[in-house]
Design a protein around this motif. Structure first.
Motif, PDB file in Angstrom:
ATOM      1  N   GLU A  64       3.432-117.004  34.626  1.00 45.85           N
ATOM      2  CA  GLU A  64       4.567-117.394  35.470  1.00 45.85           C
ATOM      3  C   GLU A  64       5.866-116.773  34.984  1.00 45.85           C
ATOM      4  N   ALA A  65       6.043-116.685  33.673  1.00 50.96           N
ATOM      5  CA  ALA A  65       7.261-116.081  33.126  1.00 50.96           C
ATOM      6  C   ALA A  65       7.340-114.590  33.444  1.00 50.96           C
ATOM      7  N   ALA A  66       6.193-113.941  33.617  1.00 54.49           N
ATOM      8  CA  ALA A  66       6.162-112.500  33.873  1.00 54.49           C
ATOM      9  C   ALA A  66       6.200-112.152  35.361  1.00 54.49           C
ATOM     10  N   MET A  67       6.125-113.139  36.226  1.00 54.42           N
ATOM     11  CA  MET A  67       6.153-112.865  37.665  1.00 54.42           C
ATOM     12  C   MET A  67       7.508-112.306  38.087  1.00 54.42           C
ATOM     13  N   THR A  68       7.475-111.418  39.056  1.00 53.61           N
ATOM     14  CA  THR A  68       8.701-110.802  39.562  1.00 53.61           C
ATOM     15  C   THR A  68       9.318-111.664  40.657  1.00 53.61           C
ATOM     16  N   ALA A  69      10.583-111.389  40.963  1.00 52.73           N
ATOM     17  CA  ALA A  69      11.261-112.090  42.054  1.00 52.73           C
ATOM     18  C   ALA A  69      10.605-111.720  43.383  1.00 52.73           C
ATOM     19  N   PRO A  70      10.638-112.615  44.368  1.00 55.01           N
ATOM     20  CA  PRO A  70      10.022-112.311  45.665  1.00 55.01           C
ATOM     21  C   PRO A  70      10.590-111.044  46.299  1.00 55.01           C
ATOM     22  N   THR A  71       9.710-110.287  46.940  1.00 57.18           N
ATOM     23  CA  THR A  71      10.080-109.099  47.705  1.00 57.18           C
ATOM     24  C   THR A  71       9.598-109.324  49.126  1.00 57.18           C
ATOM     25  N   LEU A  72      10.508-109.718  49.994  1.00 57.46           N
ATOM     26  CA  LEU A  72      10.130-110.194  51.325  1.00 57.46           C
ATOM     27  C   LEU A  72      10.775-109.413  52.462  1.00 57.46           C
ATOM     28  N   ASP A  73      11.693-108.536  52.172  1.00 58.01           N
ATOM     29  CA  ASP A  73      12.417-107.811  53.220  1.00 58.01           C
ATOM     30  C   ASP A  73      11.656-106.551  53.640  1.00 58.01           C
ATOM     31  N   GLY A  74      11.829-106.172  54.922  1.00 55.65           N
ATOM     32  CA  GLY A  74      11.240-104.935  55.416  1.00 55.65           C
ATOM     33  C   GLY A  74       9.730-104.898  55.332  1.00 55.65           C
ATOM     34  N   PHE A  75       9.087-106.013  55.605  1.00 51.32           N
ATOM     35  CA  PHE A  75       7.641-106.113  55.427  1.00 51.32           C
ATOM     36  C   PHE A  75       6.876-105.353  56.503  1.00 51.32           C
ATOM     37  N   ASP A  76       5.925-104.539  56.069  1.00 49.35           N
ATOM     38  CA  ASP A  76       4.975-103.837  56.936  1.00 49.35           C
ATOM     39  C   ASP A  76       3.634-103.904  56.226  1.00 49.35           C
ATOM     40  N   LEU A  77       2.698-104.675  56.761  1.00 51.68           N
ATOM     41  CA  LEU A  77       1.431-104.933  56.089  1.00 51.68           C
ATOM     42  C   LEU A  77       0.697-103.646  55.751  1.00 51.68           C
ATOM     43  N   ARG A  78       0.661-102.701  56.688  1.00 50.60           N
ATOM     44  CA  ARG A  78      -0.115-101.478  56.477  1.00 50.60           C
ATOM     45  C   ARG A  78       0.525-100.545  55.468  1.00 50.60           C
ATOM     46  N   ALA A  79       1.798-100.732  55.193  1.00 53.99           N
ATOM     47  CA  ALA A  79       2.445 -99.963  54.129  1.00 53.99           C
ATOM     48  C   ALA A  79       2.404-100.727  52.810  1.00 53.99           C
ATOM     49  N   ARG A  80       2.520-102.033  52.894  1.00 55.81           N
ATOM     50  CA  ARG A  80       2.621-102.849  51.682  1.00 55.81           C
ATOM     51  C   ARG A  80       1.318-102.843  50.877  1.00 55.81           C
ATOM     52  N   VAL A  81       0.186-102.978  51.551  1.00 56.53           N
ATOM     53  CA  VAL A  81      -1.078-103.078  50.830  1.00 56.53           C
ATOM     54  C   VAL A  81      -1.386-101.795  50.048  1.00 56.53           C
ATOM     55  N   PRO A  82      -1.291-100.608  50.659  1.00 58.92           N
ATOM     56  CA  PRO A  82      -1.505 -99.392  49.860  1.00 58.92           C
ATOM     57  C   PRO A  82      -0.517 -99.247  48.709  1.00 58.92           C
TER      58      PRO A  82
END
Length: 340
Positions: free
Chosen positions: A237-255
């Motif tokens: 939990e201490a090593a988790m990054t801050a949320p990245t939620l802007d500009g979401f595109d599933l087909r770009a995000r997964v790769p």
């Protein structure tokens, strides 16, 4: 049962125990699921922001491994969902394979592209599609829950209200299950060996000028017994990054996510060669923790993004818009209960 699940969560948080390896191993998958749910924002439904939900998702994150061995076609379709074998530039299997940045729309088209390149689907894996499919299923789950929850709140007919309540509760159980399934594949995607042709020791089919290990024990030893011994919930939990939620595109995000993990393949082998996974060496523990945290961070974000996407969805038959039901301008009874 709840007490046993919560007790298991406490044991994991306290340092865990070495468990049998499979995919990340029981400890790794539990930790990713638990940490992701514990990191959810307040915008998520209250039933998800509880210790019980976190423990439940942690347990269900192991499910795609626990259901192996069902026979064919069950195993053929599921076992190859846990990985995708990439070379350094992000192509699947070899220079002739499709690029992970240009995946076909459908898995069947992906299979055809692999066959055209002379690559066996069983060898290549289809992890990116498993993640995308799991995400889309969760959006549908959340859309259904939104409609049921809004309708239950407003419905005045006692019989209909009781049905909405029961169906909402059924949907909550399904949501936890589908969060677990998505959690498993996102978790697999944070383990470097699940994204590379060097999945169990450096591949013997390509040059190995750095003399990296070719041991077939490499994969399982890292993700199973080693991770079970060193991983801790508080460190993840201490090593988790801050949320990245802007500009979401599933087909770009997964790769992009899988390529980030691919970039950790060589560092893993360099660390293994340097003895970093030996007893008491902090470097190996830090590497495992960072990878688990990457999986938990991505999973947390995908849960939140699925919830947000569900607000603009339509659900049921005849379909109703979630936003209109939540606004109280549409009665969803026929869409939810059915008219035959």
């Amino acid at each position: 049962m709840k007490r046993l699940v919560l007790a298991a969560l406490v044991l994991v948080a306290a340092g865990g125990v070495a468990l049998q390896a499979d995919a990340w191993g029981n400890t790794g998958h539990r930790l990713i699921g638990v940490a992701a749910v514990r990191g959810l924002t307040d915008e998520m439904p209250a039933f998800l922001r509880t210790p019980g939900a976190a423990a439940e998702v942690g347990e269900l994150s192991r499910e795609p491994d626990r259901t192996k061995g069902g026979g064919q076609p069950h195993d053929r379709e599921r076992d190859t969902a846990h990985f995708v074998d990439l070379i350094d530039d992000g192509r699947i299997m070899n220079a002739n394979g499709p690029s992970i940045d240009a995946l076909p729309r459908l898995k069947s088209e992906y299979d055809a592209a692999l066959a055209a390149a002379g690559i066996k689907v069983d060898d290549a894996g289809w992890l990116p599609y498993a993640i995308m499919d799991g995400y889309q299923q969760l959006v549908r789950d959340f859309a259904t829950w939104r409609v049921l929850n809004a309708a239950e709140t407003r419905e005045r007919d006692p019989g209909k209200r009781a049905w909405y309540r029961e169906d909402r509760q059924r949907r909550e159980a399904l949501i936890l299950r589908d969060m677990g399934y998505l959690g498993h594949y996102v978790g697999d995607g944070s383990q470097p060996h699940h994204t590379t042709i060097h999945y169990n020791g450096w591949s013997r089919d390509v040059p190995n000028p750095d003399g990296f290990t070719t041991s077939r024990q490499t994969h399982g030893a890292f993700e199973g017994a080693f991770t079970g011994r060193v991983a801790r919930l508080d460190a993840v939990e201490a090593a988790m990054t801050a949320p990245t939620l802007d500009g979401f595109d599933l087909r770009a995000r997964v790769p992009a996510y899988l390529k980030t993990t691919l970039a950790e393949v060589r560092p893993f082998y360099e660390l293994e060669k340097a003895g970093g996974f030996g007893e008491g060496d902090a470097r190996g523990a830090a590497f495992a923790t960072a990878r688990l945290a990457a999986g938990a961070s991505e999973l947390r974000d995908l849960y939140v993004l699925a919830w947000r996407d569900s607000a603009d969805d339509s659900i049921g038959w005849p379909a109703v818009k979630v936003a209109e039901v939540e606004a109280g301008t549409v009665d969803p009874w026929l869409a939810m209960y059915g008219e035959d």
